[in-house]
Design a protein around this motif. Sequence first.
Motif, PDB file in Angstrom:
ATOM      1  N   UNK A  74      46.188   5.474   6.427  1.00 49.39           N
ATOM      2  CA  UNK A  74      45.793   5.750   5.041  1.00 49.39           C
ATOM      3  C   UNK A  74      46.179   4.615   4.077  1.00 49.39           C
ATOM      4  N   UNK A  75      46.253   3.386   4.623  1.00 51.76           N
ATOM      5  CA  UNK A  75      46.478   2.223   3.760  1.00 51.76           C
ATOM      6  C   UNK A  75      45.363   2.059   2.737  1.00 51.76           C
ATOM      7  N   UNK A 116      41.315  12.081   6.795  1.00 47.53           N
ATOM      8  CA  UNK A 116      42.587  11.545   7.307  1.00 47.53           C
ATOM      9  C   UNK A 116      43.695  12.595   7.250  1.00 47.53           C
ATOM     10  N   UNK A 117      43.790  13.265   6.085  1.00 48.14           N
ATOM     11  CA  UNK A 117      44.878  14.235   5.915  1.00 48.14           C
ATOM     12  C   UNK A 117      44.758  15.369   6.926  1.00 48.14           C
ATOM     13  N   UNK A 123      47.621  16.832  13.566  1.00 48.98           N
ATOM     14  CA  UNK A 123      48.041  15.949  14.662  1.00 48.98           C
ATOM     15  C   UNK A 123      47.002  15.889  15.785  1.00 48.98           C
ATOM     16  N   UNK A 124      45.714  15.837  15.391  1.00 51.86           N
ATOM     17  CA  UNK A 124      44.677  15.567  16.385  1.00 51.86           C
ATOM     18  C   UNK A 124      43.647  14.610  15.783  1.00 51.86           C
ATOM     19  N   UNK A 125      42.616  14.245  16.564  1.00 48.70           N
ATOM     20  CA  UNK A 125      41.672  13.242  16.068  1.00 48.70           C
ATOM     21  C   UNK A 125      40.426  13.876  15.450  1.00 48.70           C
ATOM     22  N   UNK A 126      40.477  15.215  15.228  1.00 48.88           N
ATOM     23  CA  UNK A 126      39.327  15.888  14.592  1.00 48.88           C
ATOM     24  C   UNK A 126      39.632  16.097  13.113  1.00 48.88           C
ATOM     25  N   UNK A 262      47.240   0.924   9.206  1.00 48.18           N
ATOM     26  CA  UNK A 262      45.776   1.027   9.316  1.00 48.18           C
ATOM     27  C   UNK A 262      45.247   1.524   7.963  1.00 48.18           C
ATOM     28  N   UNK A 263      43.964   1.240   7.692  1.00 39.94           N
ATOM     29  CA  UNK A 263      43.440   1.683   6.387  1.00 39.94           C
ATOM     30  C   UNK A 263      43.024   3.156   6.402  1.00 39.94           C
ATOM     31  N   UNK A 264      42.720   3.708   7.573  1.00 36.90           N
ATOM     32  CA  UNK A 264      42.258   5.094   7.636  1.00 36.90           C
ATOM     33  C   UNK A 264      40.836   5.220   7.122  1.00 36.90           C
TER      34      UNK A 264
END
Length: 359
Positions: A74-75, A116-117, A123-126, A262-264
């Motif tokens: 989330x940069x 992102x939030x 704590x998953x990629x969805x 990372x920028x997110x």
Amino acid sequence: MFYHFLYPLHTSFSSFNIFRYITVRSIGGAVTAFLLMIILGPMFIRALRRFQIGQVVRDDGPETHLAKQGVPTMGGVLILSAITCSTLLWARLDNPLVWLLLFVTLFFGMIGGIDDLKKVRKQNTKGLSARGKLLLQIGGASVVGLFVLLHPGFDGHLSVPFFKNISPDLGWFYIVFAVLVIVGSSNAVNLTDGLDGLATGPTVISGAVYLVFSYLAGHAVLANYLQIPFVPGAGELAIFCGAMVGASLGFLWFNAYPAQIFMGDVGSLALGGALGAVAIIIKQEILLAIVGGIFVMEALSVILQVGYFKMTNGKRIFLMAPFHHHFEKKGWHEPKVVVRFWIVSVILGLVAIATLKLR
Ligand code: 57M
């Protein structure tokens, strides 16, 4: 803001005249955004660590990526803050194009931020559903398309690079086209953002090229001389582009291999959306496919791979899509892939600039 507060003082101090010049203010915007990133970056990374806003890495990717689990993400929040502050400081605030661009950038950032939030919390990629994300993106992009069509002096004509006499009029269909460009650009940058510095480098280059084009599009004499569409007020977008270049360079300081942040999606969706919106507003839409050729290639690689995968029940064109994973799988070291993609991006940027004279 400086334009409104400092330029009027030029009657007493002639040196304050510099606050009138778009060139000076674009450079001021770039340097301010860069310094904000460099100064606030370390604090921001520490805060992300403290609040445990770390990347959740997919386990089906190249093995080298597993080590990236937990890298602060989330940069993009910092990038967007730097762009916004710097633009507000250096641009003319009575210019509706500046506000439109800030709106669409922050709106796309908001979509990415929610995504992102959700990923960090669960704590998953969805994150957000693909459909929800797309609908929000279409909504934000339509505002730009509508504005461009309804604003006096704008119309639905397209500029075609290399051909000065070809300029098809899309009429009301221009709104659909604008949505395609902005949403496509936003998602293409998002897909590209999969290696350290990979999306940031071409964003800097695309931002710099659009800085030049915005300046020229807003300058009646130069636009006429170069036979590109003259868009009154577009010069102020050069300041936004300058801020985008400065903020992205500042981010690259920390995002370069091995990335500390990372920028997110908050960053990638917003930066891509911003590039698409600038391209639409200054009527250099098709040029984006050249300037942002890396983003286009990455998106195409996904479309081809997924299409072929479905058609052939599991066969692949690339070892893995998006494209950058293909080279990683072939054994190229991550910085090698990234720097080579940057090199291609620089060349494409130069080709884009050349379209000004080759027509
Ligand atoms: C997100 N995000 C990175 C980070 C970054 C349809 C499908 C092809 C979609 C695609 C996809 O989801 N792409 C978009 C790419 C992720 O980075 C985070 O996401 C943000 C940007 N959106 O800012 O927060 C990972 O990328 C790496 N990274 C870095 N350095 C950076 O500076 O190393 C990111 C920034 C991070 C980190 O590892 O965790 C991502 O890749 O998830 N899907 C894919 O990309 C997947 N491809 C795939 O499934 N291909 C299939 C075809 C048939 C669909 C195939 O070719 O077989 C791959 N993604 C990953 N692993 N990670 C598959 C394997």
